[in-house]
Design an enzyme around this catalytic site. Structure first.
Site, PDB file in Angstrom:
ATOM      1  N   ASN A 191      -8.301  -6.067  -3.777  1.00 21.94           N
ATOM      2  CA  ASN A 191      -8.906  -4.746  -3.676  1.00 21.94           C
ATOM      3  C   ASN A 191     -10.393  -4.901  -3.992  1.00 21.94           C
ATOM      4  OD1 ASN A 191      -9.738  -2.129  -4.044  1.00 21.94           O
ATOM      5  ND2 ASN A 191      -8.028  -1.547  -5.367  1.00 21.94           N
ATOM      6  N   ARG A 228      -6.282  -3.956   0.296  1.00 24.28           N
ATOM      7  CA  ARG A 228      -6.639  -2.541   0.431  1.00 24.28           C
ATOM      8  C   ARG A 228      -7.736  -2.434   1.481  1.00 24.28           C
ATOM      9  NH1 ARG A 228     -10.560   0.930  -3.275  1.00 24.28           N
ATOM     10  NH2 ARG A 228     -10.362   2.887  -2.191  1.00 24.28           N
ATOM     11  N   HIS A 271      -8.835   7.669  -0.402  1.00 24.93           N
ATOM     12  CA  HIS A 271      -8.060   7.636  -1.654  1.00 24.93           C
ATOM     13  C   HIS A 271      -6.561   7.788  -1.388  1.00 24.93           C
ATOM     14  CE1 HIS A 271     -11.768   9.065  -4.130  1.00 24.93           C
ATOM     15  NE2 HIS A 271     -11.626   7.748  -4.260  1.00 24.93           N
ATOM     16  N   ARG A 325     -22.777  10.459  -4.355  1.00 23.34           N
ATOM     17  CA  ARG A 325     -22.669  11.010  -2.987  1.00 23.34           C
ATOM     18  C   ARG A 325     -22.777  12.529  -2.995  1.00 23.34           C
ATOM     19  NH1 ARG A 325     -17.065   7.837  -2.213  1.00 23.34           N
ATOM     20  NH2 ARG A 325     -17.785   5.837  -3.019  1.00 23.34           N
ATOM     21  N   GLU A 366      -2.388   2.146  -7.657  1.00 26.69           N
ATOM     22  CA  GLU A 366      -2.692   1.761  -6.270  1.00 26.69           C
ATOM     23  C   GLU A 366      -2.133   0.382  -5.920  1.00 26.69           C
ATOM     24  OE1 GLU A 366      -6.648   3.007  -7.305  1.00 26.69           O
ATOM     25  OE2 GLU A 366      -6.863   3.965  -5.370  1.00 26.69           O
TER      26      GLU A 366
END
Ligand code: ADP
Length: 398
Positions: free
Chosen positions: A10, A91, A179, A235, A384
């Site tokens: 990941n 991922r 996500h 962001r 995850e």
């Protein structure tokens, strides 16, 4: 089923995270996890720890490039001291309009994913590099791409279609949502009691929120790129398009080359805005909370804007779901920032969301709603890597 050591990779823009699971007979045991941080610096960090949190590796090497970083990981995994993986799960943040399913990685698939790098410019280039290197350094082992966009495949067209001319929509400009592996892991942890009407807020460095009906995604805040949706660390989130045109025109005054001006705009939108842009201090919630304690008003405004945006989004998702059974907070801020959870929910009593101050005073898994709250409010950390392992096991069996 025999026991299967499965490696999960990941990567982010300046780090490679990995974990090794033993999967078999329906069991999932994490054997170890590790990371190389500080890619591009003279003082990186390389660590591996076992399931009992014992450090197996703890080094501070120079990590001038991602090549050096991944070689550290591959060498450790091939040293013979750790179980050799039989499969690798990667991922992948975005596979664009054509790579929609989790699947076995081939060189052609990597090229296809690379062609959509512009959709996740912070994540895709390093993931592509690592997929190619993993095929080369672990020959004969199947590699699988597990997509963050996969969970959002059930979004209705009314959510995915952007209100733009059809020629751009045909180029793949649409809402993808991100996500997704985190959202899937929340559903997985809620099973078998997944509520009908669920909102999950994944609040980390990047932040997004999803409306989920019967375990399927109905709407999500991030759009074409992870810069859309709610304000996050660096962001903008969704913004009046006129603001982008104004900033682009300002940039163009000093940068007549259009491609260069677009790059600069991208940096403003995805690296200089959000909590960092408003606070002029930091993108990190811990720093902002400290600054607020010390009376910093710009930090206060940044965090107020963050919580205000999320509360508004929750309101609109309650309308979309036509009610709400459960609200879940996850991600670094969702799990740990007690005050953000309290501030987001403070004005949502009319929607049935009532947080109990005492119950909310926790970090990690908990129910934080008041006993009389019509909506259950929970904190659940994302899993995850475990979800990636689950996908790999399923794909190995196909
Ligand atoms: P990423 O999106 O990079 O995976 P994380 O999910 O780790 O990020 O979330 C990082 C965010 O979580 C940062 O803003 C950080 O300040 C915040 N965070 C982590 N621990 C705490 C804490 N104890 N209190 C407040 N915020 C925290």
């Amino acid at each position: 089923m025999p026991s299967l050591p499965i490696l999960v990779l990941n990567s982010g823009s300046s780090s490679i995270k990995f974990s090794l699971y033993e999967a078999g007979n329906g069991e999932r045991v994490r054997l170890l996890e590790g990371a190389v941080d500080g890619i591009g610096t003279d003082l990186g960090k390389f660590w591996i720890k076992d399931a009992a949190d014992k450090k197996l590796v703890d080094q501070t090497p120079a990590v001038p490039s991602r090549a050096v970083a991944f070689k550290l990981v591959a060498d450790a995994l091939k040293s013979g001291e750790l179980p050799a993986p039989v499969a690798i799960g990667h991922r992948v943040v975005c596979g664009g309009p054509t790579v929609r399913e989790n699947q076995r990685i081939t060189p052609a698939l990597i090229d296809e994913i690379e062609s959509y790098s512009a959709l996740a410019p912070l994540h895709t280039p390093i993931a592509v590099y690592i997929m190619r290197e993993a095929l080369r350094l672990f020959p004969g082992i199947p590699n699988f791409a597990v997509l963050d966009t996969y969970f959002h495949r059930t979004l209705p067209e009314v959510a995915t279609r952007m209100p733009i001319p059809a020629e751009y929509a045909a180029m793949g400009v649409r809402r993808y949502g991100y996500h997704g592996i985190s959202y899937e892991s929340i559903i997985y942890q809620l099973q078998p009691n997944v509520p009908e009407k669920l909102i999950v807020a994944h609040l980390g460095n990047g932040a997004s929120i999803s409306a989920i009906r019967n375990g399927q995604c109905l709407d999500t805040s991030m759009g074409l790129t992870p810069s859309g949706g709610i304000i996050s660390g660096t962001r903008t989130g969704d913004i009046d398009p006129g603001v982008l045109i104004f900033i682009l025109k300002k940039i163009a005054e000093g940068t007549p080359n259009a491609a260069e001006a677009a790059e600069k705009l991208e940096t403003v939108v995805s690296k200089k805005s959000g909590l960092l842009g408003v606070s002029e201090l930091s993108n990190d919630m811990r720093d902002l909370r400290e600054a607020i304690e010390a009376g910093n008003e710009k930090a206060r405004l940044a965090v107020d804007k963050f919580c205000w945006t999320i509360a508004r989004w929750i309101g609109s998702y309650v309308a979309e779901l036509n009610g709400l059974d459960m609200l879940v907070f996850t991600g670094g801020i969702g799990e740990n920032d007690i005050r953000s959870r309290a501030e987001i929910c403070a004005g949502l009593g009319a929607l049935g969301i009532v947080v109990d101050a005492k119950r909310n005073n926790v970090r990690g898994t908990a129910v934080i709603s008041a006993a009389n709250s019509p909506v259950t409010v929970r904190v659940i950390p994302p899993l995850e890597d475990l979800m990636i392992v689950n996908h790999v096991v399923r794909l190995l069996g196909e």
